[in-house]
Enzyme design. Structure first.
Site, short mmCIF file in Angstrom:
data_model
loop_
_atom_site.label_atom_id
_atom_site.label_comp_id
_atom_site.label_asym_id
_atom_site.label_seq_id
_atom_site.Cartn_x
_atom_site.Cartn_y
_atom_site.Cartn_z
N SER A 156 -24.85 19.37 -19.29
CA SER A 156 -25.34 17.91 -19.21
C SER A 156 -27.00 18.12 -19.29
O SER A 156 -27.42 18.49 -20.57
CB SER A 156 -25.14 17.32 -17.93
OG SER A 156 -25.52 15.88 -17.88
N HIS A 273 -21.42 10.28 -18.32
CA HIS A 273 -20.79 10.76 -19.47
C HIS A 273 -19.38 9.98 -19.66
O HIS A 273 -18.35 10.26 -20.04
CB HIS A 273 -20.33 12.10 -19.32
CG HIS A 273 -21.55 13.25 -19.13
ND1 HIS A 273 -22.20 13.39 -20.18
CD2 HIS A 273 -21.73 13.77 -18.14
CE1 HIS A 273 -23.35 14.16 -19.88
NE2 HIS A 273 -22.97 14.38 -18.44
#
Length: 386
Positions: A156, A273
């Site tokens: 990430s 996400h």
């Protein structure tokens, strides 16, 4: 002239042929682009740094190469960075971070309070800087590890740190992009009651079907366009599911039906996400247009498709897409460590807070994990923890 740095929306409005975003120095010039400098220092025989690095990688036996993994949000803790401050360049990095962010990041990391460090807007920059500070420690203790690095991957927000190490982005500019990203993601998470659920399932578990039924449950409660989807692929039989809180609660209550052996809510405030993060897309896209991005000098793998970044436009596009796309970490580990049977695995170093990526690597590839080490950011041990 560029607008004031502390105004994220203004700084993000980049149009026309404006030059790349440049941030002010913080006192003494920090060590800039450490990964790029290290790789370019390998020039010899007059060849460009990139070509020399590529030639060396091509000739190097697999065991002699190294891989760096950069952690993401959730790995943070109060006290991180304490074991890094005596290494050259680290205090400069934190001084520059204070200029870019507008607050004392180092004090927040060392002293807390934990509730503030947990906030997305603070946590992401904190992990980003601590990870690159850990690279400085590794460079001081084992410089050959960085010189022989052939690949990097970041989880990430860790992807930004991996790209800085690989020479694709400038430290200060990438940190500013992380600041904009973190603030936009926190704002998006506050708009809808949502979260993330860590799930370990049996081999017969059907995660997508479970998410479908959870969405139908939300619709029965009157929630329009409910979100419940896989947001992270961690390792075999482990996923993170994100979405509306009602959907996650439904999955916990019906865990046995879907062959989930363990479920746990993660200490985050939003469904990262997933498409609930769409409001954060434009702010990051705009600021990335202002940043100079170059092709990485080593292989860096994208969370979006688990493949290598190919060029600057590719990086710019996928970093934006990553916000609303699942993190394909399990698939990325397969891509990084894919090799012919009998070929040795490279040494792997997790640089940054926590050892979560090492634990995941053990589940994904036990043989690769046997060459794993962690660079501690909370204490300055005499011997590298292995």
């Amino acid at each position: 002239p560029l607008p004031p740095l502390r105004s994220a929306p203004a700084a993000a409005s980049c149009t026309g042929r404006r030059p790349p975003l440049r941030l002010p120095p913080a006192g003494p010039a920090p060590r800039r682009d450490r990964g790029r400098d290290l790789l370019r220092s390998s020039e010899r025989d007059g060849a460009p740094g990139e070509e020399a690095a590529a030639a060396r990688r091509e000739r190097r036996p697999p065991r002699e190469g190294t891989v760096l993994l950069f952690p993401g949000q959730g790995s943070h803790f109060v006290g991180m960075g304490r074991g890094l401050l005596r290494y050259p360049g680290v205090r400069d990095m934190y001084r520059l971070a204070e200029k870019v962010l507008g607050y004392d990041l180092l004090s927040l990391c060392l002293e807390g309070p934990r509730a503030e460090l947990d906030r997305t807007r603070h946590c992401q920059p904190a992990v980003f800087v601590a990870s690159l500070a850990a690279v400085e420690k590794l460079n001081h203790r084992q410089p050959d590890v960085l010189e022989s690095c052939v690949a990097a991957a970041g989880y990430s927000v860790g992807e930004f740190a991996a790209l800085v190490f690989a020479g694709a982005m400038d430290f200060a500019e990438a940190l500013y992009a992380v600041k904009v990203r973190a603030e936009a993601m926190q704002k998006a998470s506050e708009a809808v009651p949502s979260g993330m659920l860590s799930v370990i399932g049996r081999p017969e578990a059907n995660y997508k079907f479970a998410c479908l039924e959870a969405r139908r449950h939300c619709e029965s409660l009157g929630i329009e366009n409910p979100v419940c989807e896989i947001s992270n692929y961690l390792f075999p039989d482990s996923r993170v599911i994100a979405g509306h809180l009602q959907a996650l609660k439904f999955l916990q209550e019906n865990a046995r039906k879907y062959y989930f052996t363990r479920t746990k809510m993660l200490p985050v405030s939003g469904a990262f996400h997933t498409r609930l993060m769409e409001p954060a897309v434009e702010p990051l896209a705009e600021v990335l247009k202002c940043i100079e991005i170059q092709k990485p000098l080593i292989c860096v793998y994208s969370n979006v498709d688990s493949k290598k970044y190919m060029h600057s436009k590719h990086i710019q596009k996928l970093l934006v897409k990553q916000i609303v796309s699942p993190v394909l970490w399990e698939q990325t580990m397969h891509s990084v460590y894919e090799r012919k049977q009998g070929t040795e695995f490279p040494y792997t170093y997790e640089v940054g807070p926590g050892k979560q990526l090492g634990a995941i690597l053990k589940k994904c590839n036990l043989k690769a994990w046997r060459q794993y080490s962690h660079v501690d950011v909370s204490k300055d041990e005499e011997v590298m923890e292995t």
